[in-house]
Design an enzyme around this catalytic site. Sequence first.
Site, PDB file in Angstrom:
ATOM      1  N   LYS A 182       0.839  -1.211   0.000  1.00 54.02           N
ATOM      2  CA  LYS A 182       0.000   0.000   0.000  1.00 54.02           C
ATOM      3  C   LYS A 182       0.871   1.258   0.000  1.00 54.02           C
ATOM      4  CE  LYS A 182      -1.912   2.980   2.490  1.00 54.02           C
ATOM      5  NZ  LYS A 182      -1.853   4.183   1.634  1.00 54.02           N
ATOM      6  N   GLU A 257       9.676   1.836  10.652  1.00 55.74           N
ATOM      7  CA  GLU A 257      10.696   2.854  10.319  1.00 55.74           C
ATOM      8  C   GLU A 257       9.997   4.193  10.438  1.00 55.74           C
ATOM      9  OE1 GLU A 257      13.803   2.467   9.742  1.00 55.74           O
ATOM     10  OE2 GLU A 257      13.961   0.325   9.339  1.00 55.74           O
ATOM     11  N   CYS A 291      13.509  11.379   6.264  1.00 56.31           N
ATOM     12  CA  CYS A 291      13.431  10.944   7.662  1.00 56.31           C
ATOM     13  C   CYS A 291      14.706  11.270   8.434  1.00 56.31           C
ATOM     14  CB  CYS A 291      13.129   9.453   7.716  1.00 56.31           C
ATOM     15  SG  CYS A 291      14.268   8.475   6.759  1.00 56.31           S
ATOM     16  N   GLU A 388       8.671  16.364  15.102  1.00 59.94           N
ATOM     17  CA  GLU A 388       9.157  16.324  13.720  1.00 59.94           C
ATOM     18  C   GLU A 388       8.296  17.249  12.858  1.00 59.94           C
ATOM     19  OE1 GLU A 388       8.323  12.799  11.377  1.00 59.94           O
ATOM     20  OE2 GLU A 388      10.400  12.801  10.697  1.00 59.94           O
TER      21      GLU A 388
HETATM   22  P1  NAD Z   1       2.146   8.753   7.547  1.00 61.29           P
HETATM   23  O1  NAD Z   1       2.483   7.965   8.749  1.00 61.29           O
HETATM   24  O2  NAD Z   1       1.024   9.725   7.625  1.00 61.29           O
HETATM   25  O3  NAD Z   1       1.793   7.787   6.308  1.00 61.29           O
HETATM   26  C1  NAD Z   1       2.631   6.770   5.880  1.00 61.29           C
HETATM   27  C2  NAD Z   1       1.818   5.655   5.257  1.00 61.29           C
HETATM   28  O4  NAD Z   1       0.934   5.137   6.247  1.00 61.29           O
HETATM   29  C3  NAD Z   1       0.927   6.095   4.092  1.00 61.29           C
HETATM   30  O5  NAD Z   1       0.907   5.055   3.129  1.00 61.29           O
HETATM   31  C4  NAD Z   1      -0.437   6.235   4.729  1.00 61.29           C
HETATM   32  O6  NAD Z   1      -1.498   6.047   3.835  1.00 61.29           O
HETATM   33  C5  NAD Z   1      -0.392   5.122   5.754  1.00 61.29           C
HETATM   34  N1  NAD Z   1      -1.308   5.309   6.898  1.00 61.29           N
HETATM   35  C6  NAD Z   1      -1.804   6.470   7.393  1.00 61.29           C
HETATM   36  N2  NAD Z   1      -2.649   6.211   8.424  1.00 61.29           N
HETATM   37  C7  NAD Z   1      -2.675   4.870   8.569  1.00 61.29           C
HETATM   38  C8  NAD Z   1      -3.340   3.991   9.464  1.00 61.29           C
HETATM   39  N3  NAD Z   1      -4.167   4.448  10.409  1.00 61.29           N
HETATM   40  N4  NAD Z   1      -3.108   2.669   9.351  1.00 61.29           N
HETATM   41  C9  NAD Z   1      -2.263   2.177   8.420  1.00 61.29           C
HETATM   42  N5  NAD Z   1      -1.620   2.964   7.532  1.00 61.29           N
HETATM   43  C10 NAD Z   1      -1.819   4.288   7.607  1.00 61.29           C
HETATM   44  O7  NAD Z   1       3.493   9.446   7.119  1.00 61.29           O
HETATM   45  P2  NAD Z   1       3.714  10.518   6.007  1.00 61.29           P
HETATM   46  O8  NAD Z   1       3.337  11.837   6.534  1.00 61.29           O
HETATM   47  O9  NAD Z   1       3.107  10.038   4.747  1.00 61.29           O
HETATM   48  O10 NAD Z   1       5.321  10.406   5.833  1.00 61.29           O
HETATM   49  C11 NAD Z   1       6.188  11.138   6.587  1.00 61.29           C
HETATM   50  C12 NAD Z   1       6.683  10.345   7.777  1.00 61.29           C
HETATM   51  O11 NAD Z   1       7.404   9.190   7.365  1.00 61.29           O
HETATM   52  C13 NAD Z   1       7.676  11.148   8.588  1.00 61.29           C
HETATM   53  O12 NAD Z   1       7.372  10.986   9.943  1.00 61.29           O
HETATM   54  C14 NAD Z   1       9.013  10.518   8.247  1.00 61.29           C
HETATM   55  O13 NAD Z   1      10.000  10.698   9.228  1.00 61.29           O
HETATM   56  C15 NAD Z   1       8.633   9.096   8.082  1.00 61.29           C
HETATM   57  N6  NAD Z   1       9.655   8.361   7.313  1.00 61.29           N
HETATM   58  C16 NAD Z   1      10.476   7.490   7.968  1.00 61.29           C
HETATM   59  C17 NAD Z   1      11.471   6.797   7.266  1.00 61.29           C
HETATM   60  C18 NAD Z   1      12.380   5.834   7.978  1.00 61.29           C
HETATM   61  O14 NAD Z   1      13.007   5.032   7.285  1.00 61.29           O
HETATM   62  N7  NAD Z   1      12.486   5.864   9.277  1.00 61.29           N
HETATM   63  C19 NAD Z   1      11.615   6.989   5.899  1.00 61.29           C
HETATM   64  C20 NAD Z   1      10.766   7.885   5.259  1.00 61.29           C
HETATM   65  C21 NAD Z   1       9.783   8.571   5.982  1.00 61.29           C
END
Ligand code: NAD
Length: 484
Positions: A182, A257, A291, A388
């Site tokens: 997804k 992650e 990230c 963040e």
């Molecule tokens: P997010 O957590 O809002 O969304 C990430 C994914 O999760 C999307 O596909 C989203 O549709 C899904 N999602 C959202 N709500 C959900 C739920 N209730 N249940 C299951 N899935 C759900 O994050 P974002 O804003 O899209 O991305 C930014 C974040 O990602 C930042 O916090 C960043 O630090 C983190 N990030 C971490 C890494 C790492 O390797 N540690 C790498 C890239 C990004």
Amino acid sequence: MTVRTVLDDIRRRPGTGEVIPVIDPATEDQITEFTDGGAAAVDEAVARARATFESGVWRGLPGRERAKIMWRIADLIEEHADELNRLDSLNAGMPLIAAQMILPTCAEMFRYYAGWCTKTEGNAYDVQMTTGITGSAADLHAYTLKEPFGVVGLIFPWNGPIFNACAKLAPALAAGCSSVVKPAEETPLSAIVLERILAEAGVPDGVVNLVLGYGHTAGAALSAHPGVDKIAFTGSTEVGKLIVQAASGNLKKVMLELGGKSPVLIFDDADVETAVFSAAMGIFVHSGQGCVCGSRVFVQRGVYDQVVEGLAGMANTLRLGGPSEEGAVIGPLISQKQLTRVMGFVDEGKRDGVEVVTGGHRLDRRGYFVHPTVLTNVDRGMRLYQQEIFGPVVTVLPFDDEDEGVALANDTAYGLAGSVYTQNLSRAHRLAKRLEAGTITLNCQLVYDHALPFGGYKQSGWGREFGKDGIEAYLQTKTVYAQL
Ligand code: NAD
């Protein structure tokens, strides 16, 4: 597939939920739309994945056969580089050159994990018991097996759409898992091409199943699904916690992650010019939507003013623009939602007395562009210092000595990365031990190799991606005792 075919293909995909617009963040124009697959699409995808896992059509292949298919995937990613790059830069707003730099890594990731297909192995043991439970002499042979987890749900964000997909799919496929993928609702486009590539390379139908939709619909259904054995998630810490709760129904395993608030320590004895350049790129690249971005910079007092001035100078020099704009090195934020979030933090900071050295505003043009922002006079209790932001915003604070620098750096709920600039080698390695983070970079930032493990301390995650740890994450260990 051309960009146009992908934009048309996604519109025609069946779904039962809301229509989700796909927006070009550099222009705010809608480029296509798709229908949320929701829980129904997840149910179907999990059933297909489960059937292929049970049938052994993928996990039952000899490792060398899986490896050959993975090499074909890598070759096809390279063959389709042009459309993948154009789709990711259009969809995520990143400069074309950034997409072009990332893509070869995606192909290499499949080649790297293809190597692991033939190298997952257990151990043999001398059993130390003298008698068994039945009283018989325990002449036992024992060994461990590494087996694929089963059906895995792969959920990831928009900040590097094709990279994030490959980072999870390559080890999952190498391990023999079947999966439901997804992508983020903001950036589903390159996943459509990847789906075609997997089929063309010879991954059997149903082994990888793409589901498109919102996080709170499709993502939540996948995380809670009783037919899923493990969730591998990249995203925010906030959603990571929701996934842990959703996973508790069948106690599925979870790899996370998550977010970061990574510290960068610059000492008096550093090569300040290099440190400033590197720290500026380390936060402003991709408009701070990485990230590991170093969003908290701490500077030893002797070079504090020089570093603040240098960071502000870089912030004012870096050219912002959309993928098609000549000379642009930094793109926009991904969405109106993210723009509102980032500006919310900055405006609150301004009200609370933060000094805006440069930036602190969106650009006066279409697109979700925010001027790279340098903030000083920051109180450590402020939300923008604690949480963040995921935007091009850096706070800069002074420190006097090593102990104070380390204490400031570690004073966070996150632990994804940390960086140190100093020419004192002993100090550099001492700090590598003292900083509470999963990845430490010394006199550099934004470095990466998928042969090395990556993951977070504290609330930045559970488990490790990449390297040997990366394939282990998709394998479970079985112990076998045999009476001889
Ligand atoms: P997010 O957590 O809002 O969304 C990430 C994914 O999760 C999307 O596909 C989203 O549709 C899904 N999602 C959202 N709500 C959900 C739920 N209730 N249940 C299951 N899935 C759900 O994050 P974002 O804003 O899209 O991305 C930014 C974040 O990602 C930042 O916090 C960043 O630090 C983190 N990030 C971490 C890494 C790492 O390797 N540690 C790498 C890239 C990004």
